[in-house]
Design a protein around this motif. Sequence first.
Motif, short mmCIF file in Angstrom:
data_model
loop_
_atom_site.label_atom_id
_atom_site.label_comp_id
_atom_site.label_asym_id
_atom_site.label_seq_id
_atom_site.Cartn_x
_atom_site.Cartn_y
_atom_site.Cartn_z
N TYR A 1 3.74 10.04 -8.57
CA TYR A 1 2.85 10.90 -7.79
C TYR A 1 3.39 12.33 -7.82
CZ TYR A 1 6.25 10.56 -3.91
OH TYR A 1 7.38 10.61 -3.12
N ARG B 1 0.85 -1.19 0.00
CA ARG B 1 0.00 0.00 0.00
C ARG B 1 0.88 1.23 0.00
NH1 ARG B 1 -5.54 1.57 3.29
NH2 ARG B 1 -5.60 3.74 2.57
N SER C 1 -8.06 7.23 -1.55
CA SER C 1 -7.93 8.69 -1.46
C SER C 1 -6.53 9.12 -1.09
CB SER C 1 -8.93 9.23 -0.43
OG SER C 1 -8.67 8.67 0.85
N PRO D 1 -0.35 4.44 -12.15
CA PRO D 1 -0.52 3.19 -11.41
C PRO D 1 0.74 2.77 -10.68
CG PRO D 1 -0.26 2.74 -13.74
CD PRO D 1 -0.34 4.23 -13.61
N GLU E 1 -0.75 13.58 -4.49
CA GLU E 1 -1.72 12.72 -5.15
C GLU E 1 -1.02 11.83 -6.18
OE1 GLU E 1 -4.56 15.17 -7.15
OE2 GLU E 1 -3.16 15.78 -8.73
N MET E 2 -1.60 10.64 -6.43
CA MET E 2 -1.05 9.72 -7.41
C MET E 2 -1.31 10.25 -8.82
SD MET E 2 0.54 7.05 -6.31
CE MET E 2 0.88 6.30 -4.71
N THR E 3 -0.33 10.02 -9.70
CA THR E 3 -0.49 10.42 -11.10
C THR E 3 -0.38 9.23 -12.04
OG1 THR E 3 1.88 10.92 -11.22
CG2 THR E 3 0.40 12.74 -10.71
N ARG F 1 -5.21 -3.80 -8.47
CA ARG F 1 -4.92 -2.47 -7.94
C ARG F 1 -6.20 -1.82 -7.41
NH1 ARG F 1 -2.95 -0.87 -12.11
NH2 ARG F 1 -0.77 -1.36 -11.61
N THR F 2 -6.11 -1.22 -6.22
CA THR F 2 -7.24 -0.48 -5.65
C THR F 2 -6.82 0.96 -5.44
OG1 THR F 2 -8.04 -2.45 -4.48
CG2 THR F 2 -8.85 -0.32 -3.72
N HIS F 3 -7.56 1.89 -6.03
CA HIS F 3 -7.27 3.31 -5.90
C HIS F 3 -7.94 3.84 -4.63
CE1 HIS F 3 -5.51 3.71 -9.96
NE2 HIS F 3 -6.38 2.76 -10.27
N GLN G 1 -2.61 4.07 -3.25
CA GLN G 1 -3.09 2.85 -3.91
C GLN G 1 -2.65 1.63 -3.10
OE1 GLN G 1 -1.93 2.59 -8.06
NE2 GLN G 1 -2.29 4.77 -8.38
#
Length: 415
Positions: free
Chosen positions: A295, A232, A268, A244, A240-242, A264-266, A271
């Motif tokens: 990110y 995780r 807040s 995968p 923030e993620m940009t 993969r689970t996105h 991931q």
Amino acid sequence: MFQKDYKREVGGLSPSPAATARLDRLLTGETARRPRRHLGRRGLVAAALCAVLTVTAAAAGPAVWDALTAHLGPFAPYLSGGGARSVSAGVELEVAGAISDGVSARVYLTAHDRQGRLDAHTAAEMDLEGATSWGLSALAFDEESGTLLLELEAAGLTDGGALTLSGGTLTPGQYWAARDLDPAAVPTEPLETTETGHGAVLRPDQPGQTFEGLDGLTAVAGFDGDGAFHLRAVLDEGYEMTGPVQVFAIFDDGTACLTEAEDRTHLSDGQDVVLPGLDRENWDRVTRLWFVANYQSLTEPIEGDWTLSLTARETAGLSTPAGFTLDAPGGATVTGVSLSPLGVVVEYTGDPEAVPADAVAVALADGSAPAWETGRAACSGWNWGGEGYLVCRFAAPAEPEGAAVTLFGQPVPLS
């Protein structure tokens, strides 16, 4: 699987829209044909070169110049063409110099922000005229002076190496990283999970691994109660993620496994990814475990209207005479060969596969063979509508005088 994943990841990286449009036009033949050029000799005067390097070093600053010369290594003396400056949006861009073999070039820029907004993870984009490029990349950042060192690799030079960089965006806080995980730091006990609408994910409030240079990121990795391996990626507030997150494992027999999109689970704050090919039974066979994370910090990009013009001058060397041709076994026709301290350039017409890098051989004046560059910079080529170039680079500068080049086993006349 690695090839598929690599293509998928690289597909997320692209040049600026203007550069993409120019590349599309080139590949589809919707632009004027590149004028045929004879790969000729360009003289460099040693005293003038030393003067250029001295001025460039003073302008860039000692720390940045040290980073540039370390990056160039023995090729640093061939840097030329620095000095152009442009100021916009409170940022001064300056050309530190370029190294060119006549058909491609590496251009180096410095960016100094008077407001201190830049960092070591700044992404840069500018439009380029006079060649095609996949964009700028950051090489080094001097925190004391707030100066960023950038590199641009240009291919298909036209107009004698004249280049113009214009427009531009500088975006601090862009993190693209691949880092190894420490297997010894992976807990032996199952990690706690929490349920989401897409299945179980690791709880973020558990011990994780952090990495030098990756601000705001913690990697919580280990097995859940069902024996599934998770990573995780937990981001601090303001990030923030940009892209995968990927996790890779290599086993002692050379096989590998990686995360697929469905694993993969996105979330807040980052991931959670599962590595389906890894379990407790084969955990002791893992020889390498690493992850890729893209990110960004939530900082505003710096939009500027910079304009920089320079000439990427060809490094002096030897070349074939006008009218030279050589038929390749695969049906292509070689129309020019150039040898410089940087390497060998082959100009041809026909299929690019007919002119492979291993067809080129060089013997120096003392009979020795120069070492070729390895890795990404070793050899490159491009072909537009059947007219192309092959560029093979040396690992260290080689003296062209008295050297002999053979192509497909045939000697090439050089003067």
